[in-house]
Design a protein around this motif. Structure first.
Motif, mmCIF file in Angstrom:
data_model
loop_
_atom_site.group_PDB
_atom_site.id
_atom_site.type_symbol
_atom_site.label_atom_id
_atom_site.label_comp_id
_atom_site.label_asym_id
_atom_site.label_seq_id
_atom_site.Cartn_x
_atom_site.Cartn_y
_atom_site.Cartn_z
ATOM 1 N N ALA A 92 0.903 -1.262 -0.029
ATOM 2 C CA ALA A 92 0.026 0.057 0.049
ATOM 3 C C ALA A 92 0.849 1.097 -0.031
ATOM 4 C CB ALA A 92 -0.945 -0.022 1.315
ATOM 5 N N LEU A 93 1.760 1.106 0.653
ATOM 6 C CA LEU A 93 2.892 2.391 0.637
ATOM 7 C C LEU A 93 3.381 2.619 -0.540
ATOM 8 C CD1 LEU A 93 4.638 1.990 4.160
ATOM 9 C CD2 LEU A 93 2.564 3.384 3.848
ATOM 10 N N HIS A 94 4.004 1.361 -1.253
ATOM 11 C CA HIS A 94 4.422 1.683 -2.533
ATOM 12 C C HIS A 94 3.318 2.293 -3.570
ATOM 13 C CE1 HIS A 94 7.117 0.467 -5.729
ATOM 14 N NE2 HIS A 94 6.244 -0.020 -6.147
ATOM 15 N N LYS A 95 2.110 1.897 -3.344
ATOM 16 C CA LYS A 95 0.963 2.274 -4.267
ATOM 17 C C LYS A 95 0.972 3.937 -4.062
ATOM 18 C CE LYS A 95 -2.135 -1.573 -4.857
ATOM 19 N NZ LYS A 95 -2.432 -1.658 -6.329
ATOM 20 N N ILE A 96 1.012 4.288 -2.621
ATOM 21 C CA ILE A 96 1.056 5.780 -2.701
ATOM 22 C C ILE A 96 2.113 6.374 -3.488
ATOM 23 C CG2 ILE A 96 1.090 7.638 -1.016
ATOM 24 C CD1 ILE A 96 -0.009 5.815 1.348
ATOM 25 N N LYS A 99 1.509 5.584 -7.652
ATOM 26 C CA LYS A 99 0.173 5.950 -8.265
ATOM 27 C C LYS A 99 -0.209 7.305 -7.978
ATOM 28 C CE LYS A 99 -2.816 2.641 -9.034
ATOM 29 N NZ LYS A 99 -3.660 1.433 -8.939
ATOM 30 N N LYS A 100 0.649 7.862 -6.681
ATOM 31 C CA LYS A 100 0.110 9.156 -6.256
ATOM 32 C C LYS A 100 -1.300 9.056 -5.942
ATOM 33 C CE LYS A 100 3.419 12.044 -8.610
ATOM 34 N NZ LYS A 100 3.776 11.431 -9.940
ATOM 35 N N ILE A 101 -1.742 8.287 -5.289
ATOM 36 C CA ILE A 101 -3.086 8.043 -4.680
ATOM 37 C C ILE A 101 -3.126 8.220 -3.182
ATOM 38 C CG2 ILE A 101 -4.294 6.690 -6.584
ATOM 39 C CD1 ILE A 101 -3.602 4.213 -4.974
ATOM 40 N N SER A 102 -4.313 8.675 -2.793
ATOM 41 C CA SER A 102 -4.413 8.749 -1.087
ATOM 42 C C SER A 102 -4.110 7.659 -0.400
ATOM 43 C CB SER A 102 -5.847 9.277 -0.882
ATOM 44 O OG SER A 102 -6.796 8.314 -1.199
ATOM 45 N N ALA A 103 -3.841 7.589 0.871
ATOM 46 C CA ALA A 103 -3.741 6.487 1.638
ATOM 47 C C ALA A 103 -5.005 5.372 1.604
ATOM 48 C CB ALA A 103 -3.357 7.128 3.324
ATOM 49 N N GLU A 104 -6.039 6.119 1.885
ATOM 50 C CA GLU A 104 -7.268 5.352 1.739
ATOM 51 C C GLU A 104 -7.424 4.506 0.529
ATOM 52 O OE1 GLU A 104 -7.250 8.575 2.768
ATOM 53 O OE2 GLU A 104 -8.704 9.057 4.095
ATOM 54 N N GLN A 105 -7.150 5.175 -0.680
ATOM 55 C CA GLN A 105 -7.296 4.453 -1.948
ATOM 56 C C GLN A 105 -6.378 3.395 -1.891
ATOM 57 O OE1 GLN A 105 -7.864 7.298 -5.123
ATOM 58 N NE2 GLN A 105 -7.849 5.436 -6.620
ATOM 59 N N ALA A 106 -5.100 3.614 -1.609
ATOM 60 C CA ALA A 106 -4.129 2.603 -1.948
ATOM 61 C C ALA A 106 -4.510 1.504 -0.718
ATOM 62 C CB ALA A 106 -2.852 3.369 -1.279
ATOM 63 N N ILE A 111 -6.279 -4.269 -0.125
ATOM 64 C CA ILE A 111 -7.113 -5.188 0.830
ATOM 65 C C ILE A 111 -7.983 -5.957 -0.367
ATOM 66 C CG2 ILE A 111 -9.208 -5.131 2.237
ATOM 67 C CD1 ILE A 111 -6.518 -4.941 3.762
ATOM 68 N N GLU A 112 -8.548 -5.013 -1.338
ATOM 69 C CA GLU A 112 -9.599 -5.723 -2.338
ATOM 70 C C GLU A 112 -8.868 -6.625 -2.983
ATOM 71 O OE1 GLU A 112 -11.609 -2.524 -4.424
ATOM 72 O OE2 GLU A 112 -12.873 -2.169 -2.792
ATOM 73 N N GLU A 113 -7.588 -6.424 -3.572
ATOM 74 C CA GLU A 113 -6.832 -7.215 -4.328
ATOM 75 C C GLU A 113 -6.703 -8.728 -3.621
ATOM 76 O OE1 GLU A 113 -4.587 -3.716 -6.687
ATOM 77 O OE2 GLU A 113 -3.281 -5.061 -5.394
ATOM 78 N N ALA A 114 -6.120 -8.241 -2.364
ATOM 79 C CA ALA A 114 -5.750 -9.676 -1.585
ATOM 80 C C ALA A 114 -7.090 -10.576 -1.163
ATOM 81 C CB ALA A 114 -5.284 -9.414 -0.141
ATOM 82 N N VAL A 130 -10.650 -14.282 4.472
ATOM 83 C CA VAL A 130 -11.225 -12.898 3.830
ATOM 84 C C VAL A 130 -11.926 -11.937 4.613
ATOM 85 C CG1 VAL A 130 -12.724 -12.168 1.759
ATOM 86 C CG2 VAL A 130 -11.357 -14.470 1.636
ATOM 87 N N VAL A 131 -12.760 -12.751 5.670
ATOM 88 C CA VAL A 131 -13.745 -11.938 6.560
ATOM 89 C C VAL A 131 -12.535 -11.290 7.352
ATOM 90 C CG1 VAL A 131 -15.324 -12.331 8.498
ATOM 91 C CG2 VAL A 131 -15.326 -13.716 6.384
ATOM 92 N N ASP A 132 -11.451 -11.914 7.751
ATOM 93 C CA ASP A 132 -10.521 -11.189 8.750
ATOM 94 C C ASP A 132 -10.022 -9.977 7.895
ATOM 95 O OD1 ASP A 132 -10.977 -12.883 10.860
ATOM 96 O OD2 ASP A 132 -9.431 -14.150 10.235
ATOM 97 N N LEU A 133 -9.476 -10.090 6.768
ATOM 98 C CA LEU A 133 -8.854 -9.240 5.797
ATOM 99 C C LEU A 133 -9.793 -8.000 5.802
ATOM 100 C CD1 LEU A 133 -6.183 -9.171 4.257
ATOM 101 C CD2 LEU A 133 -7.494 -9.754 2.431
ATOM 102 N N LYS A 134 -11.081 -8.154 5.523
ATOM 103 C CA LYS A 134 -12.087 -7.249 5.280
ATOM 104 C C LYS A 134 -12.192 -6.235 6.562
ATOM 105 C CE LYS A 134 -14.331 -8.718 1.119
ATOM 106 N NZ LYS A 134 -15.519 -9.153 0.701
ATOM 107 N N ASP A 135 -12.157 -7.173 7.577
ATOM 108 C CA ASP A 135 -12.585 -6.489 9.177
ATOM 109 C C ASP A 135 -11.368 -5.700 9.099
ATOM 110 O OD1 ASP A 135 -13.594 -5.899 11.559
ATOM 111 O OD2 ASP A 135 -13.273 -8.133 12.202
#
Ligand code: PEP
Ligand code: MG
Length: 590
Positions: A92-96, A99-106, A111-114, A130-135
C-alpha cells in the motif's frame, strides 16, 4: 405481518425479543490524485492508522480473552499478523508513491486485491481469512477517516442482533448479557458468528439471505436455533407456541443440570467416568459447572501459541498447579505439547513441510528437542503434589517413542529428586491412540503404559487419509465406519487384556450416537467438551450394558456406515420410548 425466514441453525436455543439491526457504516473512498509533495504525509498517515489499529486490536484481544475465550481471542492475533504481512502495508505504501493516490485509496486497493485472491481459493480456512482481511481493512480505513468504531455495546434493552454478518470486531464489542440471540444474512455453521454463538450458548441462525430490508428496529423476532428459523413480527399464537418451545428447552436444560451429581452409570450398574477436555485454566473454571469426574485431556498448546518465546518452566508450573487446584482431588490428564501439523509456533521456526500432518509433529518434536519436552515434564511433575495428575504423550506411533518419552520422564524425576523438589512418584503415564499403527499394535504398547486415550479426531484422519480440516474430504470423517470401530475395539480389548484403563478424548466421545457402542465395548472413560457431558450422561443412565453389548455384536456384522448409524439411532429411539413408558408407569402408580 408475520414472516418466516429459513437459514442455517448455528447455535441451539430459542430467543424471543426486539430486533436491533446492526449495519456497519459504509466507508466511502473517493478517488483522488495527490500532489508530489503530499506523498510523505499520506505515507505517514497510513502508517499511523495501522499503528492505531494494532493498539485497538491488542485491547480487543485482551477483552475477548476475558469475556469469550482464548480460541476466539486468537482471531485478533490473526488480524495483527495481517497488519504485519509484507504483502499488505508495504504494498500500500508503494502504491501511494507510485500511483500518487491517497492513503485510503491505496489501502482499499491492496485489501480488495488480496481478498479477491483469497476468494478464488475454495478452502474454508482461506475464506475465513477474507472476513478477517476485510475486517482489519475497515478498521484501518476508519482510523484514516477519524471515524469511531460503531459499537454494539450500548443496547437499550435485551435484544436480538440482526446483521448482514458479524465480524470478529463486531462481536468482540458486544455486551453479551444484553444479547438474547443472533440472526445474520450471511455465514455458515463454521463462520465466526456461529463459533462465538456456540461458545456463549446464544440461540443463533445464520445464512438467512435478505431479511434486514423487511425488518425494523424494535420489531419482535423469534430465533429458533434448532430449526434454523427466524420469524419476524410473529402473531400472538406463534409467540405462544415458541414461548412453550423455549420453556421445554429450558426445562430440558434444568433436567440435565439435575444429573450433575449423579454417576454415569447404566441401569445394570456399569459405571464409566465422564471427563472434560480443556485448553486453558478459563475452560477449567467453566467446565467445573458440569461436575465432571475429572479432566481427560488438558491440551497444553495454548501456553506455546501466540508468543515470541517458549514458556518458562515456572509459568507452566503455575498454570498446571492452577488447573490442578480447580479439580483436586479429581484426576487430570495433562497432554504434552502437540504442535506441528496445523499448529505453528513462531518461536520454534518450524520448517514448512509438504505434508505437515504426516511430518514433524507432537511427540516427534518433543523427542528431537528434548530440552523443550523436559522443561514441560518438570513443570507437570512439580504440579503433581497438588492433584491427581497423569501424563499423556500425543501422536505415539511406535513402542520406541514410548520408551524414549518414558526415559525422559525418568531423567527429569532423577533431577528433581537430586534437587529435592517435591513431586508425586507414581504419576501414571499414558499415550494417545490416534495413529493407526498404535491402535493396531495396542497389545504391544499396553505393556509399556498405564492407560490409553483414543484420539478419534486424528485416528479417523489418518485411517481414512483425509485431512481433518479440509471441507472437501470431510465426508471421510466416519466415526461409525467399520474400520474406525475395529480400531477402537482392538484398543479397548488390548488395554483390558493387560489390566490397563482406556478412555476416549476425540470428538466422538461426546457424540450421543456413539455412547451405546462405547458402553458396549466397555470403555472406562469418555472425555469431551463440557457442554456435551450431561447429555451423554443422560443417555448412559438410560442404557444397560447387556443391551449395549448385544448392539455391538449386531453392529460389527454390518458393513456400511449408514447402516450402522441407522441401527444405533433405532436402538436409542427404543431406549427413549421404554424410558418414557417407565416414567409414565411410575407416575401412574403414585
Ligand atoms: C484427537 O486427535 O482426537 C485429539 C483429541 O487430539 P487433538 O484434537 O488435540 O489433535
Ligand atoms: Mg490429536
Amino acid at each position: 405481518m408475520e414472516k418466516a425466514f429459513k437459514g442455517i441453525a448455528a447455535s441451539e436455543g430459542i430467543a424471543i425479543g426486539p430486533a436491533i439491526i446492526y449495519q456497519r457504516p459504509i466507508l466511502e473512498i473517493f478517488e483522488k490524485k495527490i500532489k508530489e509533495e503530499e506523498r510523505p504525509a499520506e505515507i505517514e498517515r497510513l502508517k499511523q492508522a495501522v499503528s492505531q489499529a494494532k493498539v485497538q486490536l491488542e485491547e480487543i484481544k485482551e477483552k475477548s480473552k476475558k469475556e469469550v475465550g482464548l480460541k476466539e481471542a486468537e482471531i485478533f492475533s490473526a488480524h495483527l499478523m495481517l497488519l504485519d504481512d509484507p504483502l499488505i502495508l508495504p504494498v500500500a505504501l508503494h502504491k501511494i508513491s507510485q500511483k500518487k493516490i491517497s492513503a485510503e485509496q491505496a489501502w482499499q486497493e491492496v485489501i480488495e486485491e488480496a481478498a479477491a485472491l483469497f476468494e478464488q481459493i475454495e478452502d474454508e480456512y482461506i475464506r475465513a481469512r477474507v472476513v478477517d482481511l476485510k475486517d482489519v481493512g475497515e478498521r484501518v480505513l476508519r482510523n484514516l477517516q477519524g471515524k469511531r468504531e460503531e459499537v454494539l455495546s450500548e443496547l437499550p434493552e435485551p435484544s436480538i442482533i440482526l446483521a448482514a454478518d458479524l465480524t470478529p470486531s463486531d462481536t468482540a464489542q458486544m455486551i453479551f448479557s444484553k444479547v438474547l440471540g443472533l440472526a445474520t444474512e450471511q455465514g455458515g455453521r463454521t463462520s465466526h458468528t456461529a463459533i462465538i454463538a456456540r461458545a456463549l450458548e446464544l440461540p443463533t441462525v445464520v445464512g438467512l439471505g435478505d431479511i434486514i430490508s423487511e425488518a425494523s428496529n424494535g420489531l419482535t423476532l423469534i430465533v429458533d436455533g434448532y430449526e434454523g428459523l427466524v420469524i419476524l413480527d410473529p402473531t400472538p399464537a406463534t409467540r405462544r407456541k415458541y414461548q412453550e418451545k423455549k420453556e421445554v428447552y429450558l426445562a430440558e436444560k434444568r433436567k440435565l443440570a439435575e444429573l450433575r451429581d449423579l454417576p454415569a452409570q447404566t441401569q445394570d450398574g456399569f459405571r464409566l467416568e465422564l471427563a472434560v477436555n480443556i485448553g486453558n485454566p478459563k475452560d477449567a473454571q467453566q467446565a467445573r459447572a458440569y461436575h465432571p469426574d475429572g479432566v481427560g485431556l488438558f491440551r497444553t498448546e495454548f501456553l506455546y501459541l501466540d508468543r515470541n518465546c517458549l514458556p518458562e518452566e515456572e509459568e507452566q508450573f503455575q498454570t498446571y498447579k492452577e488447573v490442578a487446584e480447580i479439580f483436586s482431588p479429581k484426576p487430570i490428564v495433562i497432554r504434552t505439547l502437540d504442535i506441528g501439523g496445523d499448529k505453528d509456533i513462531p518461536c520454534l521456526d518450524l520448517p514448512k513441510e509438504l505434508n505437515p500432518f504426516l511430518g514433524w509433529r507432537a511427540i516427534r518434536i518433543g523427542l528431537d528437542r528434548p530440552e523443550i519436552l523436559k522443561t514441560q515434564l518438570r513443570a507437570i511433575l512439580r504440579a503433581s503434589p497438588f492433584a491427581q495428575i497423569k501424563l499423556m504423550f500425543p501422536m505415539i506411533s511406535t513402542i520406541d517413542e514410548v520408551r524414549k518419552a518414558k526415559a525422559l520422564v525418568e531423567e527429569v524425576k532423577k533431577e528433581l529428586l537430586h534437587q529435592k523438589v517435591p513431586f508425586e512418584k507414581k504419576v501414571e503415564i499414558g499415550i494417545m491412540i490416534e495413529v493407526p499403527s498404535a491402535a493396531l499394535a495396542a497389545d504391544i504398547l499396553a505393556k509399556e503404559v498405564d492407560f490409553f486415550s483414543i484420539g478419534t479426531n486424528d485416528l479417523i484422519q489418518y485411517t481414512f487419509s483425509a485431512d481433518r480440516g479440509n471441507q472437501r474430504v470431510s465426508y471421510l470423517y466416519q466415526p461409525f465406519h467399520p474400520a474406525t470401530l475395529r480400531l477402537i475395539k482392538m484398543t479397548v480389548e488390548a488395554a483390558h487384556a493387560h489390566g490397563k484403563w482406556v478412555g476416549m478424548c476425540g470428538e466422538m466421545a461426546g457424540e450421543i450416537l456413539a455412547t451405546p457402542l462405547l458402553v458396549g465395548l466397555g470403555i472406562d472413560e469418555l472425555s469431551m467438551t463440557a457442554t456435551s457431558l450431561l447429555r451423554v450422561k443422560q443417555v448412559v443412565r438410560k442404557l444397560s450394558l447387556a443391551d449395549c453389548q448385544k448392539l455391538v455384536r449386531e453392529v460389527f456384522r454390518l458393513t456400511e456406515t449408514s447402516q450402522i448409524e441407522a441401527r444405533i439411532k433405532d436402538f436409542l429411539k427404543e431406549k427413549e420410548k421404554s424410558s418414557h413408558s417407565k416414567t409414565f408407569a411410575r407416575g401412574s402408580r403414585f
